[in-house]
Design a protein around this motif. Structure first.
Motif, PDB file in Angstrom:
ATOM      1  N   ARG A 110      11.791 -29.521 -19.395  1.00 46.03           N
ATOM      2  CA  ARG A 110      12.593 -28.362 -19.815  1.00 46.03           C
ATOM      3  C   ARG A 110      13.977 -28.829 -20.254  1.00 46.03           C
ATOM      4  O   ARG A 110      14.355 -29.981 -20.024  1.00 46.03           O
ATOM      5  N   ALA A 111      14.739 -27.927 -20.867  1.00 45.22           N
ATOM      6  CA  ALA A 111      16.097 -28.277 -21.292  1.00 45.22           C
ATOM      7  C   ALA A 111      16.879 -28.820 -20.099  1.00 45.22           C
ATOM      8  O   ALA A 111      16.875 -28.231 -19.016  1.00 45.22           O
ATOM      9  N   ALA A 112      17.543 -29.931 -20.299  1.00 42.06           N
ATOM     10  CA  ALA A 112      18.340 -30.534 -19.228  1.00 42.06           C
ATOM     11  C   ALA A 112      19.598 -29.708 -18.993  1.00 42.06           C
ATOM     12  O   ALA A 112      20.084 -29.015 -19.893  1.00 42.06           O
ATOM     13  N   ALA A 113      20.126 -29.790 -17.787  1.00 41.89           N
ATOM     14  CA  ALA A 113      21.403 -29.133 -17.490  1.00 41.89           C
ATOM     15  C   ALA A 113      22.452 -29.667 -18.468  1.00 41.89           C
ATOM     16  O   ALA A 113      22.522 -30.874 -18.710  1.00 41.89           O
ATOM     17  N   SER A 114      23.261 -28.761 -19.019  1.00 38.18           N
ATOM     18  CA  SER A 114      24.109 -29.154 -20.155  1.00 38.18           C
ATOM     19  C   SER A 114      25.177 -30.169 -19.784  1.00 38.18           C
ATOM     20  O   SER A 114      25.646 -30.916 -20.622  1.00 38.18           O
ATOM     21  N   GLY A 115      25.575 -30.231 -18.522  1.00 37.07           N
ATOM     22  CA  GLY A 115      26.629 -31.180 -18.148  1.00 37.07           C
ATOM     23  C   GLY A 115      26.131 -32.571 -17.795  1.00 37.07           C
ATOM     24  O   GLY A 115      26.935 -33.428 -17.436  1.00 37.07           O
ATOM     25  N   SER A 116      24.835 -32.818 -17.912  1.00 38.66           N
ATOM     26  CA  SER A 116      24.293 -34.120 -17.506  1.00 38.66           C
ATOM     27  C   SER A 116      24.901 -35.274 -18.292  1.00 38.66           C
ATOM     28  O   SER A 116      25.160 -35.151 -19.488  1.00 38.66           O
ATOM     29  N   VAL A 117      25.113 -36.367 -17.605  1.00 36.48           N
ATOM     30  CA  VAL A 117      25.609 -37.587 -18.246  1.00 36.48           C
ATOM     31  C   VAL A 117      24.702 -38.730 -17.813  1.00 36.48           C
ATOM     32  O   VAL A 117      24.433 -38.899 -16.614  1.00 36.48           O
ATOM     33  N   TRP A 118      24.236 -39.500 -18.783  1.00 34.36           N
ATOM     34  CA  TRP A 118      23.381 -40.650 -18.501  1.00 34.36           C
ATOM     35  C   TRP A 118      24.068 -41.914 -18.985  1.00 34.36           C
ATOM     36  O   TRP A 118      24.399 -42.011 -20.167  1.00 34.36           O
TER      37      TRP A 118
END
Lengths: 122, 122, 122
Positions: free
Chosen positions: C57-65
Protein backbone atom coordinates in the motif's frame (compact mmCIF):
# COMPACT_ATOMS: atom_id res chain seq x y z
CA UNK A 1 24.51 -9.64 -16.62
CA UNK A 2 26.06 -6.70 -14.78
CA UNK A 3 24.38 -3.35 -14.35
CA UNK A 4 26.19 -0.04 -13.99
CA UNK A 5 24.23 2.85 -12.50
CA UNK A 6 25.79 6.21 -13.45
CA UNK A 7 24.87 9.34 -11.50
CA UNK A 8 25.99 12.82 -12.58
CA UNK A 9 24.66 16.29 -13.29
CA UNK A 10 22.73 16.73 -16.53
CA UNK A 11 25.32 19.24 -17.75
CA UNK A 12 28.11 16.69 -17.29
CA UNK A 13 26.22 13.95 -19.10
CA UNK A 14 24.73 15.92 -21.98
CA UNK A 15 22.50 13.68 -24.11
CA UNK A 16 25.04 12.86 -26.80
CA UNK A 17 27.49 11.60 -24.22
CA UNK A 18 25.18 9.09 -22.58
CA UNK A 19 25.21 6.48 -25.29
CA UNK A 20 28.96 6.88 -25.80
CA UNK A 21 29.54 6.43 -22.09
CA UNK A 22 27.34 3.32 -22.05
CA UNK A 23 29.28 1.94 -25.02
CA UNK A 24 32.63 2.58 -23.37
CA UNK A 25 31.62 1.05 -20.04
CA UNK A 26 30.25 -1.97 -21.90
CA UNK A 27 33.47 -2.22 -23.88
CA UNK A 28 35.58 -2.00 -20.70
CA UNK A 29 33.49 -4.71 -19.08
CA UNK A 30 34.00 -7.05 -22.00
CA UNK A 31 37.69 -6.29 -22.40
CA UNK A 32 38.56 -6.81 -18.73
CA UNK A 33 36.31 -9.74 -17.84
CA UNK A 34 35.95 -11.52 -21.17
CA UNK A 35 32.20 -11.69 -20.54
CA UNK A 36 29.81 -11.06 -23.43
CA UNK A 37 28.64 -7.48 -23.79
CA UNK A 38 25.09 -8.47 -24.73
CA UNK A 39 23.94 -8.41 -21.10
CA UNK A 40 25.75 -5.36 -19.86
CA UNK A 41 23.10 -2.89 -18.70
CA UNK A 42 23.83 0.80 -18.08
CA UNK A 43 21.36 3.13 -16.38
CA UNK A 44 21.94 6.89 -16.10
CA UNK A 45 20.35 9.00 -13.35
CA UNK A 46 20.53 12.78 -13.17
CA UNK A 47 21.88 14.41 -10.02
CA UNK A 48 20.86 17.94 -9.14
CA UNK A 49 23.33 20.23 -7.41
CA UNK A 50 21.07 20.62 -4.41
CA UNK A 51 21.00 16.84 -3.97
CA UNK A 52 24.69 15.97 -4.08
CA UNK A 53 27.11 16.45 -1.21
CA UNK A 54 30.65 15.49 -0.28
CA UNK A 55 32.18 16.32 3.09
CA UNK A 56 28.78 17.76 4.08
CA UNK A 57 29.02 20.44 1.39
CA UNK A 58 27.90 20.79 -2.22
CA UNK A 59 29.82 18.29 -4.33
CA UNK A 60 32.01 19.46 -7.20
CA UNK A 61 29.66 19.86 -10.13
CA UNK A 62 31.55 17.59 -12.51
CA UNK A 63 31.55 14.57 -10.20
CA UNK A 64 30.46 11.26 -11.67
CA UNK A 65 29.57 8.23 -9.54
CA UNK A 66 29.29 4.79 -11.14
CA UNK A 67 27.94 1.93 -9.03
CA UNK A 68 28.39 -1.40 -10.78
CA UNK A 69 26.53 -4.52 -9.70
CA UNK A 70 28.52 -7.41 -11.12
CA UNK A 71 28.33 -11.18 -10.83
CA UNK A 72 30.52 -12.48 -8.00
CA UNK A 73 33.46 -14.66 -8.84
CA UNK A 74 36.12 -12.57 -10.53
CA UNK A 75 39.44 -12.31 -8.72
CA UNK A 76 40.71 -9.11 -7.16
CA UNK A 77 43.06 -8.08 -10.00
CA UNK A 78 40.19 -8.42 -12.47
CA UNK A 79 37.87 -6.34 -10.29
CA UNK A 80 40.57 -3.70 -9.78
CA UNK A 81 41.17 -3.54 -13.54
CA UNK A 82 37.43 -3.33 -14.11
CA UNK A 83 37.05 -0.38 -11.74
CA UNK A 84 39.89 1.41 -13.51
CA UNK A 85 38.45 0.59 -16.93
CA UNK A 86 35.11 2.10 -15.93
CA UNK A 87 36.86 5.22 -14.64
CA UNK A 88 38.75 5.57 -17.92
CA UNK A 89 35.46 5.24 -19.83
CA UNK A 90 34.01 8.12 -17.82
CA UNK A 91 37.06 10.32 -18.34
CA UNK A 92 37.22 9.58 -22.07
CA UNK A 93 33.57 10.33 -22.78
CA UNK A 94 32.81 13.21 -20.42
CA UNK A 95 36.12 15.05 -20.22
CA UNK A 96 35.84 15.02 -16.43
CA UNK A 97 39.19 14.73 -14.63
CA UNK A 98 39.98 11.39 -13.01
CA UNK A 99 39.94 13.02 -9.59
CA UNK A 100 36.19 13.60 -9.86
CA UNK A 101 35.20 10.03 -10.70
CA UNK A 102 33.85 7.55 -8.15
CA UNK A 103 33.48 3.84 -8.99
CA UNK A 104 32.05 1.18 -6.68
CA UNK A 105 31.72 -2.49 -7.61
CA UNK A 106 29.25 -4.61 -5.63
CA UNK A 107 29.13 -8.33 -6.24
CA UNK A 108 25.99 -10.44 -6.50
CA UNK A 109 26.16 -14.24 -6.76
CA UNK A 110 25.17 -15.02 -10.37
CA UNK A 111 22.40 -17.39 -9.28
CA UNK A 112 20.64 -14.37 -7.75
CA UNK A 113 20.66 -12.44 -11.01
CA UNK A 114 17.95 -13.03 -13.61
CA UNK A 115 18.73 -11.14 -16.76
CA UNK A 116 16.61 -10.35 -19.73
CA UNK A 117 17.30 -12.61 -22.67
CA UNK A 118 16.22 -10.17 -25.39
CA UNK A 119 17.91 -7.14 -23.99
CA UNK A 120 18.62 -4.57 -26.65
CA UNK A 121 16.81 -3.00 -29.54
CA UNK A 122 18.01 -4.98 -32.59
CA UNK B 1 12.41 -5.51 5.97
CA UNK B 2 13.37 -5.95 2.33
CA UNK B 3 13.22 -3.20 -0.26
CA UNK B 4 12.65 -3.74 -3.96
CA UNK B 5 13.68 -0.92 -6.31
CA UNK B 6 11.85 -1.19 -9.64
CA UNK B 7 13.13 0.73 -12.66
CA UNK B 8 11.19 0.94 -15.93
CA UNK B 9 9.88 3.42 -18.47
CA UNK B 10 6.86 5.46 -17.43
CA UNK B 11 4.84 3.93 -20.28
CA UNK B 12 5.54 0.42 -19.01
CA UNK B 13 4.59 1.26 -15.44
CA UNK B 14 1.55 3.42 -16.02
CA UNK B 15 0.22 4.77 -12.71
CA UNK B 16 -2.51 2.18 -12.18
CA UNK B 17 0.03 -0.62 -12.47
CA UNK B 18 2.42 0.63 -9.82
CA UNK B 19 0.36 -0.28 -6.81
CA UNK B 20 -0.63 -3.62 -8.29
CA UNK B 21 3.01 -4.42 -8.99
CA UNK B 22 3.96 -3.45 -5.44
CA UNK B 23 1.19 -5.69 -4.12
CA UNK B 24 2.29 -8.64 -6.22
CA UNK B 25 5.96 -8.30 -5.31
CA UNK B 26 4.97 -8.04 -1.64
CA UNK B 27 2.75 -11.10 -2.00
CA UNK B 28 5.56 -13.07 -3.69
CA UNK B 29 7.96 -12.10 -0.93
CA UNK B 30 5.60 -13.33 1.76
CA UNK B 31 4.65 -16.51 -0.08
CA UNK B 32 8.23 -17.59 -0.81
CA UNK B 33 9.98 -16.54 2.41
CA UNK B 34 7.19 -16.74 4.95
CA UNK B 35 8.24 -13.32 6.22
CA UNK B 36 5.54 -10.80 7.15
CA UNK B 37 4.53 -8.43 4.38
CA UNK B 38 4.22 -5.44 6.70
CA UNK B 39 7.85 -4.42 6.15
CA UNK B 40 8.19 -5.07 2.44
CA UNK B 41 9.05 -1.75 0.81
CA UNK B 42 8.76 -1.14 -2.94
CA UNK B 43 10.16 1.96 -4.65
CA UNK B 44 9.54 2.71 -8.33
CA UNK B 45 11.90 4.87 -10.39
CA UNK B 46 11.22 6.04 -13.93
CA UNK B 47 13.76 5.29 -16.63
CA UNK B 48 13.95 7.46 -19.71
CA UNK B 49 14.84 5.91 -23.04
CA UNK B 50 17.92 8.10 -23.39
CA UNK B 51 19.21 6.82 -20.03
CA UNK B 52 18.87 3.07 -20.44
CA UNK B 53 21.30 0.90 -22.38
CA UNK B 54 22.03 -2.76 -22.94
CA UNK B 55 24.95 -3.99 -25.04
CA UNK B 56 25.96 -0.34 -25.46
CA UNK B 57 22.72 0.45 -27.32
CA UNK B 58 19.26 1.70 -26.36
CA UNK B 59 17.56 -0.91 -24.23
CA UNK B 60 14.29 -2.48 -25.31
CA UNK B 61 11.61 -0.07 -24.16
CA UNK B 62 9.61 -2.61 -22.17
CA UNK B 63 12.53 -3.72 -19.98
CA UNK B 64 11.95 -3.83 -16.24
CA UNK B 65 14.78 -4.10 -13.71
CA UNK B 66 14.02 -5.01 -10.11
CA UNK B 67 16.83 -4.81 -7.57
CA UNK B 68 15.82 -6.36 -4.26
CA UNK B 69 17.76 -5.73 -1.06
CA UNK B 70 16.81 -8.59 1.26
CA UNK B 71 17.95 -9.75 4.68
CA UNK B 72 20.75 -12.31 4.44
CA UNK B 73 20.09 -15.82 5.64
CA UNK B 74 17.70 -17.53 3.26
CA UNK B 75 19.04 -20.58 1.45
CA UNK B 76 19.72 -20.68 -2.27
CA UNK B 77 16.48 -22.47 -3.31
CA UNK B 78 14.47 -19.84 -1.43
CA UNK B 79 16.38 -16.99 -3.07
CA UNK B 80 16.00 -18.60 -6.50
CA UNK B 81 12.25 -19.02 -5.92
CA UNK B 82 12.05 -15.42 -4.72
CA UNK B 83 13.74 -14.09 -7.85
CA UNK B 84 11.32 -16.07 -10.01
CA UNK B 85 8.35 -14.93 -7.94
CA UNK B 86 9.35 -11.30 -8.44
CA UNK B 87 9.72 -11.87 -12.18
CA UNK B 88 6.25 -13.43 -12.31
CA UNK B 89 4.83 -10.44 -10.45
CA UNK B 90 6.29 -8.11 -13.06
CA UNK B 91 4.98 -10.18 -15.97
CA UNK B 92 1.51 -10.50 -14.42
CA UNK B 93 1.05 -6.80 -13.72
CA UNK B 94 2.78 -5.13 -16.67
CA UNK B 95 2.21 -7.58 -19.50
CA UNK B 96 5.92 -7.42 -20.30
CA UNK B 97 7.37 -10.69 -21.60
CA UNK B 98 9.58 -12.64 -19.22
CA UNK B 99 12.54 -12.13 -21.52
CA UNK B 100 12.57 -8.40 -20.72
CA UNK B 101 12.65 -8.71 -16.94
CA UNK B 102 15.82 -8.38 -14.86
CA UNK B 103 15.85 -9.33 -11.16
CA UNK B 104 18.83 -8.97 -8.83
CA UNK B 105 18.78 -9.94 -5.16
CA UNK B 106 21.44 -8.41 -2.89
CA UNK B 107 21.68 -9.61 0.68
CA UNK B 108 22.25 -7.39 3.71
CA UNK B 109 22.81 -8.88 7.20
CA UNK B 110 19.58 -8.15 9.11
CA UNK B 111 21.47 -6.42 11.92
CA UNK B 112 22.47 -3.76 9.38
CA UNK B 113 18.87 -3.01 8.43
CA UNK B 114 16.79 -0.63 10.51
CA UNK B 115 13.22 -0.61 9.30
CA UNK B 116 10.39 1.73 10.04
CA UNK B 117 7.95 0.36 12.58
CA UNK B 118 4.91 2.31 11.39
CA UNK B 119 5.43 1.75 7.74
CA UNK B 120 2.19 2.05 5.79
CA UNK B 121 -0.75 4.39 5.69
CA UNK B 122 -3.40 2.68 7.88
CA UNK C 1 34.69 6.76 0.72
CA UNK C 2 31.16 5.78 1.71
CA UNK C 3 28.05 6.95 -0.11
CA UNK C 4 24.65 7.38 1.49
CA UNK C 5 21.63 7.47 -0.84
CA UNK C 6 18.66 9.16 0.82
CA UNK C 7 15.17 8.71 -0.61
CA UNK C 8 12.17 10.67 0.66
CA UNK C 9 9.28 12.84 -0.53
CA UNK C 10 10.17 16.37 -1.62
CA UNK C 11 7.94 17.78 1.14
CA UNK C 12 9.89 15.85 3.78
CA UNK C 13 13.25 16.96 2.46
CA UNK C 14 12.54 20.60 1.67
CA UNK C 15 15.61 22.23 0.08
CA UNK C 16 17.00 23.84 3.23
CA UNK C 17 17.06 20.50 4.99
CA UNK C 18 19.09 18.63 2.40
CA UNK C 19 22.43 20.17 3.16
CA UNK C 20 21.85 19.95 6.91
CA UNK C 21 20.95 16.28 6.57
CA UNK C 22 24.08 15.64 4.51
CA UNK C 23 26.16 17.43 7.14
CA UNK C 24 24.65 15.40 9.97
CA UNK C 25 25.07 12.06 8.21
CA UNK C 26 28.66 12.99 7.41
CA UNK C 27 29.23 14.00 11.02
CA UNK C 28 27.73 10.72 12.28
CA UNK C 29 29.94 8.75 9.92
CA UNK C 30 33.07 10.47 11.17
CA UNK C 31 32.09 10.29 14.84
CA UNK C 32 31.25 6.57 14.79
CA UNK C 33 33.92 5.23 12.47
CA UNK C 34 36.74 7.70 12.98
CA UNK C 35 37.11 7.91 9.19
CA UNK C 36 37.74 11.29 7.59
CA UNK C 37 34.66 13.15 6.45
CA UNK C 38 36.27 14.42 3.28
CA UNK C 39 35.12 11.41 1.27
CA UNK C 40 31.63 10.95 2.63
CA UNK C 41 29.22 11.33 -0.29
CA UNK C 42 25.48 11.91 0.18
CA UNK C 43 22.99 11.74 -2.68
CA UNK C 44 19.32 12.67 -2.27
CA UNK C 45 16.60 11.27 -4.52
CA UNK C 46 12.98 12.40 -4.48
CA UNK C 47 10.25 9.82 -3.99
CA UNK C 48 6.76 10.48 -5.27
CA UNK C 49 3.78 9.17 -3.36
CA UNK C 50 2.64 7.09 -6.30
CA UNK C 51 6.04 5.35 -6.39
CA UNK C 52 6.50 4.34 -2.78
CA UNK C 53 4.83 1.36 -1.13
CA UNK C 54 5.03 -0.60 2.10
CA UNK C 55 2.95 -3.71 2.73
CA UNK C 56 1.64 -3.34 -0.83
CA UNK C 57 0.00 0.00 0.00
CA UNK C 58 1.02 3.66 -0.20
CA UNK C 59 3.87 4.26 2.23
CA UNK C 60 3.50 6.79 5.03
CA UNK C 61 4.37 10.12 3.44
CA UNK C 62 7.08 11.06 5.94
CA UNK C 63 9.14 7.89 5.44
CA UNK C 64 12.85 8.30 4.81
CA UNK C 65 15.05 5.51 3.49
CA UNK C 66 18.83 5.80 3.69
CA UNK C 67 20.94 3.18 1.94
CA UNK C 68 24.60 3.49 2.88
CA UNK C 69 27.35 1.83 0.88
CA UNK C 70 30.33 1.66 3.21
CA UNK C 71 33.78 0.11 3.05
CA UNK C 72 33.81 -3.40 4.51
CA UNK C 73 35.82 -4.06 7.63
CA UNK C 74 34.15 -2.37 10.57
CA UNK C 75 32.94 -4.66 13.33
CA UNK C 76 29.27 -5.24 14.12
CA UNK C 77 29.01 -2.82 17.07
CA UNK C 78 30.46 -0.05 14.90
CA UNK C 79 28.04 -0.79 12.07
CA UNK C 80 25.10 -0.92 14.50
CA UNK C 81 26.17 2.43 15.99
CA UNK C 82 26.55 3.85 12.50
CA UNK C 83 23.04 2.81 11.48
CA UNK C 84 21.65 4.43 14.63
CA UNK C 85 23.73 7.56 14.08
CA UNK C 86 22.32 7.91 10.57
CA UNK C 87 18.79 7.45 11.88
CA UNK C 88 19.37 10.16 14.50
CA UNK C 89 20.68 12.49 11.79
CA UNK C 90 17.46 12.01 9.83
CA UNK C 91 15.26 12.58 12.86
CA UNK C 92 17.20 15.68 13.95
CA UNK C 93 17.12 17.39 10.56
CA UNK C 94 13.71 16.43 9.19
CA UNK C 95 11.57 16.17 12.32
CA UNK C 96 10.34 12.77 11.10
CA UNK C 97 9.66 10.30 13.91
CA UNK C 98 12.16 7.49 14.37
CA UNK C 99 9.49 4.95 13.44
CA UNK C 100 9.44 6.21 9.87
CA UNK C 101 13.17 5.95 9.18
CA UNK C 102 14.77 3.05 7.32
CA UNK C 103 18.55 2.59 7.25
CA UNK C 104 20.42 -0.12 5.37
CA UNK C 105 24.21 -0.51 5.36
CA UNK C 106 25.78 -2.50 2.53
CA UNK C 107 29.48 -3.24 2.65
CA UNK C 108 31.87 -3.05 -0.28
CA UNK C 109 35.49 -4.18 0.03
CA UNK C 110 37.54 -0.95 -0.03
CA UNK C 111 39.69 -2.16 -2.91
CA UNK C 112 36.54 -2.10 -5.06
CA UNK C 113 35.83 1.55 -4.30
CA UNK C 114 37.55 4.29 -6.27
CA UNK C 115 36.74 7.65 -4.79
CA UNK C 116 37.24 11.11 -6.14
CA UNK C 117 40.27 12.84 -4.69
CA UNK C 118 39.03 16.40 -5.13
CA UNK C 119 35.54 15.81 -3.93
CA UNK C 120 33.94 18.98 -2.61
CA UNK C 121 33.63 22.56 -3.72
CA UNK C 122 36.38 24.42 -1.81
Amino acid sequence: MPTYVVRARAETLIPGRRQRLAEQITEAHQRVTGAPRAFVQVVVEDLRGRDHFVDGRAAASGSVWVHGHVPAGWDEPTLAALAKGVREAVVATTGVVEDLVWVYLSEIPPERMIEATVPAVP
